[in-house]
Scaffold this active site. Sequence first.
Site, PDB file in Angstrom:
ATOM      1  N   SER A 189       7.944  -6.795  35.983  1.00  0.00           N
ATOM      2  CA  SER A 189       9.291  -6.463  35.488  1.00  0.00           C
ATOM      3  C   SER A 189       9.331  -6.392  33.968  1.00  0.00           C
ATOM      4  CB  SER A 189      10.319  -7.479  36.004  1.00  0.00           C
ATOM      5  OG  SER A 189       9.944  -8.801  35.690  1.00  0.00           O
ATOM      6  N   HIS A 209       6.163  -9.285  43.594  1.00  0.00           N
ATOM      7  CA  HIS A 209       6.716  -9.816  42.338  1.00  0.00           C
ATOM      8  C   HIS A 209       7.990 -10.615  42.564  1.00  0.00           C
ATOM      9  CE1 HIS A 209       7.654 -10.410  38.246  1.00  0.00           C
ATOM     10  NE2 HIS A 209       8.294  -9.292  37.991  1.00  0.00           N
ATOM     11  N   HIS A 232      -0.903 -18.711  41.459  1.00  0.00           N
ATOM     12  CA  HIS A 232      -0.314 -17.932  40.376  1.00  0.00           C
ATOM     13  C   HIS A 232      -1.409 -17.100  39.727  1.00  0.00           C
ATOM     14  CE1 HIS A 232       1.715 -16.944  36.573  1.00  0.00           C
ATOM     15  NE2 HIS A 232       2.829 -17.113  37.254  1.00  0.00           N
ATOM     16  N   ARG A 263       7.903 -24.785  35.838  1.00  0.00           N
ATOM     17  CA  ARG A 263       9.224 -24.381  36.345  1.00  0.00           C
ATOM     18  C   ARG A 263       9.502 -25.054  37.686  1.00  0.00           C
ATOM     19  NH1 ARG A 263       8.476 -18.050  36.423  1.00  0.00           N
ATOM     20  NH2 ARG A 263       6.610 -18.812  37.501  1.00  0.00           N
ATOM     21  N   ASP A 319       8.648 -20.406  42.971  1.00  0.00           N
ATOM     22  CA  ASP A 319       9.238 -19.831  44.177  1.00  0.00           C
ATOM     23  C   ASP A 319       9.157 -20.765  45.382  1.00  0.00           C
ATOM     24  OD1 ASP A 319       9.793 -17.239  42.986  1.00  0.00           O
ATOM     25  OD2 ASP A 319       7.631 -16.936  43.001  1.00  0.00           O
TER      26      ASP A 319
END
Length: 528
Positions: A333, A363, A409, A418, A466
């Site tokens: 993105s 993504h 990742h 995160r 996620d």
Amino acid sequence: MNVDIDRHGAFRGCGQILLINVDIKSETETVSSHWHRKSAIQVVTARPHPHKCDSYCSIYRPTTAQHKVQMLSRVSLRISSQKNIRFSSTELKNLMREKYIPNKREQLTRIKKSSASVIGQTTVEQVLGGMRGIRCMWWEGSELDAEKGITFHGKTIEECNRILPHGPEQGATQMLPESMMWLIMTGEVPTEKQVRALSADLARHSALPRHVDELIDNLPKDMHPMTSLSAAIASLSHNSVFSKQYSDGSITKDKFWEPAFDDSISLLAKIPTIAAKLYNRSKGVSKVYKADESKDVTWNFAENIGFGDKLPFVEMMRLYLALHADHEGGNVSAHSTHLVGSALSDPFLSYSAGLLGLAGPLHGLAAQDVLRFILQMHQWLPKNYTEKDVEQYLWNWLKDGRVVPGYGHAVLRKPDPRFTALHEFSSKSDSISKDPHWKLVDIVSRVAPQVLKEHGKTKNPFPNVDSQSGVLLHHYGMKETEFYTVIFGISRAYGVLPQLVWDRALGMPIERPKSLSLNAIEKMMSAQ
């Protein structure tokens, strides 16, 4: 009496002739940077508000401090009690002009003197492996280290959440995405006053032009929300200040960043409005977006989708949006936005492209994949399951040739900070920590790394962001999983748009890397 003028000519109220006292020294450049100069006598033409009128008005700038605004026909005006005319994020823009851009241009000049220096080598594996690890792109706001994780101008997520301004409510503890955007743009921590003013600016510019409202209303209701979001963002290009000034030749290259900044602020203000409209429309709810200037962007967004009375949700969403804002420039993105922007497409078109990249399963869809995985596992496990049961489930899953979603990742080789931030937030919440699905997420985060290490096919066996973000949205009652990527899309704008402004400020060229055929690669390899 003063007038608050939207930068696209979004006048409210009604009137014929007004006299506006303006401090020429402080406001002249602001006015000229937002509105097109039509002639040497500096007549500034404003576009009409798309909802309210079909006419134009002109601002005449004499040499005195008095500006005469003549209303040529039906133009509505919004009367403000502010001291001077206010435009979007004036203070931030002035700081960029007077401090940050001159300093960064000096740094760029120094670096270019040694531009022949080598910063890395490229292997065949990198060329054929998604360009992983190739150092070939300038990105200012964040840096992703395989061991340390993401930092924003050298500050860790833990530091950011401690020092960046929080929400206006008493007891609010989570950083605001507006605060993160300011840090990413400038490299400095904003004051609470600066962030409150930025939040108010974004609220003032949150209304959508009529053509965008009508576009959304005419899209199929079952269209994927990311397709709708990208289309709506692209349609905002119709009102782009950058495109207008570039097409009529009224701006020089060294000033490209100014209308790019204006467009970026407008996009940041409007993307929550579009997202809320899409969410409400999917639920059969017709609601006009109302933004409270005393609140932050996240609160206004939550309020307009029916979650404003849930402060824990608002706090979680503030953290979520700030955490997802930026992750270096190489992700799909961010890179898509930068690539399209390098062709001097305006910020609306550029970010529309970025959103289409975010919509891809590899993504932006991981959060809902994890949620499905957790819900399915929870149904399969016995009622009083143990960590051993979870371990066996994971092994069965992997032996079927499937991957564990939310783990691994492309860059990180340590737990995603995160994930850690969201996990700490969740652990302190009684309602979340008692949620059976979040409990399972917690257990999987302890069991999965060892299973994946033994499995031996995952370079990074640790949980990423996620692995629980979708479960948190589900916990608070947002069951529409396709909408999770839309929220991701709101967040990512806070990181990529500041970089787009910097690209224009430093005159970055169009991106054009060299490509190679397989035959060419073989030839180069045989010559070594």
